[in-house]
Motif scaffolding. Structure first.
Motif, short mmCIF file in Angstrom:
data_model
loop_
_atom_site.label_atom_id
_atom_site.label_comp_id
_atom_site.label_asym_id
_atom_site.label_seq_id
_atom_site.Cartn_x
_atom_site.Cartn_y
_atom_site.Cartn_z
N UNK A 176 9.74 8.70 8.18
CA UNK A 176 10.68 7.84 7.45
C UNK A 176 10.66 8.04 5.94
N UNK A 177 9.54 8.54 5.42
CA UNK A 177 9.47 8.61 3.95
C UNK A 177 10.07 9.93 3.44
N UNK A 204 3.89 14.85 3.28
CA UNK A 204 2.66 14.07 3.26
C UNK A 204 2.93 12.59 3.44
N UNK A 205 4.10 12.24 3.97
CA UNK A 205 4.49 10.83 4.20
C UNK A 205 4.39 10.02 2.92
N UNK A 206 5.01 10.52 1.86
CA UNK A 206 5.05 9.81 0.58
C UNK A 206 6.50 9.55 0.17
N UNK A 207 6.64 8.67 -0.83
CA UNK A 207 7.97 8.42 -1.38
C UNK A 207 8.69 7.27 -0.71
N UNK A 208 9.91 7.03 -1.17
CA UNK A 208 10.66 5.88 -0.64
C UNK A 208 11.09 6.07 0.81
N UNK A 209 11.40 4.95 1.46
CA UNK A 209 11.91 4.98 2.84
C UNK A 209 13.29 5.64 2.87
N UNK A 210 13.56 6.34 3.94
CA UNK A 210 14.87 6.94 4.16
C UNK A 210 15.34 6.54 5.55
N UNK A 245 0.82 -1.21 0.00
CA UNK A 245 0.00 0.00 0.00
C UNK A 245 0.85 1.26 0.00
N UNK A 246 2.17 1.11 0.29
CA UNK A 246 3.06 2.28 0.27
C UNK A 246 4.12 2.07 -0.82
#
Ligand code: AMP
Ligand code: GLY
Length: 452
Positions: free
Chosen positions: A216-217, A221-227, A160-161
């Motif tokens: 973490x993203x 808006x809490x989007x995109x790849x994990x960092x 979902x992410x």
């Protein structure tokens, strides 16, 4: 004057070095590249391989410190604490066998199932592509796929992410098994808000630090790849607005059972920092993972807030005297935002760092992925660049002070997340938690149809 050997690399290490220095401790640092922040707080430093326990032990022998503080997961997992303890120096970091709580996600989940089953989602560990695929297919819930070993926080993919369908999940599980040793963990996706509880641990007792929330993203808006983490905040009361007293008590109970469980299972005392990362669900807090060290950027929030002398805290850990020791923190809110090269985390941009640090006012700057070259120039390493930290009596005050300083900086080639710590973002989290609690009144987590 007390002496510490600090094994550190990034912003967390700069925050620790600064705190030790302010606490009257002579800092001697071993770091993998010339971090100008750590260097500026150190009486001496050596550039070396921090992941080689022998190099750590040799440096400790040369300095003869009161104790060795190992800041990061990789050197701890490699056995830095074991190596210095063999020479008779206390380590503020767990030994290798205990560090598996972080370095081996399969071990960690199995440990959780044994000692804190009420805080553990459903999971299985696989070494076989077909079996992992069958489990994913059989699950009625969304899944999270994690290589078992350390991946710098970037190997985890959440349905979902980072991927949508079960087919994509199965393909990723296969990729993990082909890429990393140690198997893959497939687990139940937990829905809620994350929070971090950091504790000083002396083997039997622990002292808590303010709760922190990380982001973490990569994008707003809490989007995109994990960092590795784009930014963090704490509140003046040391709690978070969506964490109830009952939630907090359960988190403390999980930490106590973890500390006791490690002693029971391994026969070794956990001494150092334990950072439990939780997902707050409709059924209370569940463990996402254990970390056996300070979070980065979390240390940049926590160290400036700590009022108690850092050497006294470390001595209480070494002497196992935390039971009656109260570690105090300023009743202030804090925000840390990472400023990262624009291509992070996908690209490793090496760009010059030219921020005029004299223009920072009350905002603290911590050097992270910034390297000082022999000619004195500063360059990004490609990782997260530098952390900016703001403290104030309210979170909103801290947010506004940080944003107005950032607005004055020339951040060409860099980016950061504006949303972290804003009133709108906090309100969204509170409302989201209310919705989750109302919609899923105490759903049962951690139970599943076994695939075998
Ligand atoms: P980790 O490396 O285990 O901390 O995972 C990185 C990130 O993946 C966490 O910060 C969460 O955002 C997410 N994550 C990990 N495990 C779960 C889970 N079981 N449910 C939902 N999200 C998760
Ligand atoms: N901020 C997340 C970590 O240090 O693992």
């Amino acid at each position: 004057m007390p002496k510490v050997v600090l094994v550190a690399a990034i912003g967390r290490g700069h925050a620790l070095a600064k705190k030790f220095h302010q606490s009257g401790v002579e800092v001697h640092s071993l770091m993998p590249f010339h971090n100008p922040g750590i260097a500026s707080c150190s009486k001496s430093f050596v550039i070396g391989n921090i992941n080689d326990p022998t190099a750590v032990a040799q440096f400790a022998q040369k300095i003869d410190p009161d104790y060795v503080f190992v800041a990061g997961d990789d050197p701890i997992a490699a056995g830095a604490a074991d190596a210095v303890q063999e020479l008779g120096f206390p380590a503020i970091a767990p030994v290798k066998s205990v560090a598996r709580l972080e370095s081996d996600k399969a071990f960690a989940r199995q440990f959780m199932k044994e000692f804190v089953p009420d805080g553990t989602p459903a999971f299985e560990v696989f070494n076989d592509v077909q079996a992992a695929g069958d489990y994913i297919d059989a699950m009625s819930f969304d899944v999270v796929i994690k290589p078992s070993g350390l991946t710098g926080g970037k190997g985890v993919k959440v349905q979902g992410v980072q991927f949508k369908s079960k087919a994509e999940g199965k393909a990723y599980a296969k990729e993990c098994l082909n890429t990393y040793a140690g198997g893959v963990v497939v687990e139940e996706k937990l829905d809620g808000e994350e929070f971090s509880l950091h504790c000083f641990v002396d083997g039997s007792h622990f002292a808590t630090m303010p709760l922190v929330q990380d982001h973490k993203t990569a994008f707003d808006g809490d989007t995109g790849p994990m960092t590795g983490g784009m930014g963090t905040y704490t509140m003046a009361d040391g709690k978070l607005p969506f964490v109830t007293d009952t939630d907090y008590q359960k988190a403390l109970s999980i930490v106590q059972r973890t500390v006791d469980g490690i002693r029971e299972k391994t026969g070794v005392k956990y001494k150092g920092i334990l950072y439990a990362q939780f997902m707050l669900t409709s059924s209370g807090p569940y463990l996402i993972e254990y970390n056996v060290r300070f979070g980065d950027p979390e240390a940049m929030n926590l160290m400036p807030l700590m009022k108690t002398n850092f050497h006294d805290v470390c001595t209480a850990i070494v002497d196992e005297e935390l039971e009656d020791f109260h570690v105090q923190f300023e009743p202030k809110a804090s925000i840390c935002k990472y400023v990262v090269p624009a291509g992070y985390p996908e690209r490793k941009d090496k760009i010059p760092f030219k921020i005029d640090v004299s223009q920072m006012g009350d905002i603290d700057l911590y050097y992270s992925g910034i390297e000082q070259k022999p000619d004195g120039t500063l360059w990004t390493t490609g990782s997260r660049g530098f952390g900016l930290v703001s403290l104030d009596s309210t979170l909103n005050g801290a947010y506004n002070a940080l944003e107005s300083t950032i607005a004055k900086l020339d951040l060409t080639g860099f980016r950061y997340r504006k949303d972290i710590g804003s009133q709108a973002s906090i309100q969204k989290k509170i409302e989201r938690m209310e919705r989750i609690r109302a919609g899923n009144a105490a759903i049962t987590l951690g139970q599943t149809v076994r695939s075998n």
